[in-house]
Scaffold this motif. Structure first.
Motif, PDB file in Angstrom:
ATOM      1  N   UNK A   1      26.210   5.594  14.171  1.00  0.00           N
ATOM      2  CA  UNK A   1      26.454   5.499  15.383  1.00  0.00           C
ATOM      3  C   UNK A   1      25.314   4.698  16.096  1.00  0.00           C
ATOM      4  N   UNK A   2      23.956   5.154  15.549  1.00  0.00           N
ATOM      5  CA  UNK A   2      22.902   4.396  15.962  1.00  0.00           C
ATOM      6  C   UNK A   2      22.797   2.982  15.539  1.00  0.00           C
TER       7      UNK A   2
ATOM      8  N   UNK B   1      31.848   3.161   6.211  1.00  0.00           N
ATOM      9  CA  UNK B   1      33.223   3.169   7.240  1.00  0.00           C
ATOM     10  C   UNK B   1      34.541   3.215   5.952  1.00  0.00           C
ATOM     11  N   UNK B   2      34.233   2.786   4.761  1.00  0.00           N
ATOM     12  CA  UNK B   2      35.584   2.609   4.064  1.00  0.00           C
ATOM     13  C   UNK B   2      35.862   4.138   3.600  1.00  0.00           C
ATOM     14  N   UNK B   3      34.959   5.193   3.646  1.00  0.00           N
ATOM     15  CA  UNK B   3      35.173   6.578   3.342  1.00  0.00           C
ATOM     16  C   UNK B   3      35.216   7.431   4.638  1.00  0.00           C
TER      17      UNK B   3
ATOM     18  N   UNK C   1      37.263   4.581  13.269  1.00  0.00           N
ATOM     19  CA  UNK C   1      38.052   4.671  14.676  1.00  0.00           C
ATOM     20  C   UNK C   1      36.781   4.511  15.676  1.00  0.00           C
ATOM     21  N   UNK C   2      35.684   4.947  15.782  1.00  0.00           N
ATOM     22  CA  UNK C   2      34.481   4.895  16.732  1.00  0.00           C
ATOM     23  C   UNK C   2      34.396   3.488  16.731  1.00  0.00           C
ATOM     24  N   UNK C   3      33.779   2.768  15.795  1.00  0.00           N
ATOM     25  CA  UNK C   3      33.526   1.482  15.567  1.00  0.00           C
ATOM     26  C   UNK C   3      34.580   0.554  16.227  1.00  0.00           C
ATOM     27  N   UNK C   4      36.056   0.709  16.013  1.00  0.00           N
ATOM     28  CA  UNK C   4      36.867  -0.168  16.554  1.00  0.00           C
ATOM     29  C   UNK C   4      36.979   0.194  18.103  1.00  0.00           C
ATOM     30  N   UNK C   5      36.675   1.455  18.588  1.00  0.00           N
ATOM     31  CA  UNK C   5      36.939   1.547  20.008  1.00  0.00           C
ATOM     32  C   UNK C   5      35.577   0.986  20.761  1.00  0.00           C
TER      33      UNK C   5
END
Length: 93
Positions: free
Chosen positions: A19-20, A42-44, A50-54
């Motif tokens: 997140x940081x 992110x692969x696991x 989902x957070x990154x895509x949002x």
């Protein structure tokens, strides 16, 4: 055939660490080692993916809002997305 991706994940990266680094990752400003660790995490981790895509979707909408080119439907979609993410308050026991 199912593949075991557990060996590919970055166990030394926590979700909090990802997140940081999200904005820098999306802006391609991380060094190679941190980019690799982030990508492996992110692969696991479906939650972080989902957070990154949002965050990426919000950033894309905000680019349009800043320029004043946002359609009303885009603004409504953004409001709905934020409303859906609100956590219900838990009453004290």
């Amino acid at each position: 055939m199912a593949y075991d991706l557990s060996a590919l994940t970055a166990p030394d990266m926590t979700c909090r660490e990802l997140v940081a680094h999200t904005s820098a990752y999306l802006d391609k400003q991380l060094d190679d080692a941190l980019t690799r660790r982030t990508t492996l995490h992110l692969t696991g981790c479906v939650g972080c993916e989902t957070y990154l895509n949002q965050i990426n979707a919000i950033r894309n909408v905000l680019k349009h809002l800043v320029r004043g080119n946002a359609e009303p439907a885009q603004c409504d979609h953004l409001r709905e997305a934020f409303s859906a993410r609100q956590t219900p308050k838990v009453s004290p026991a």
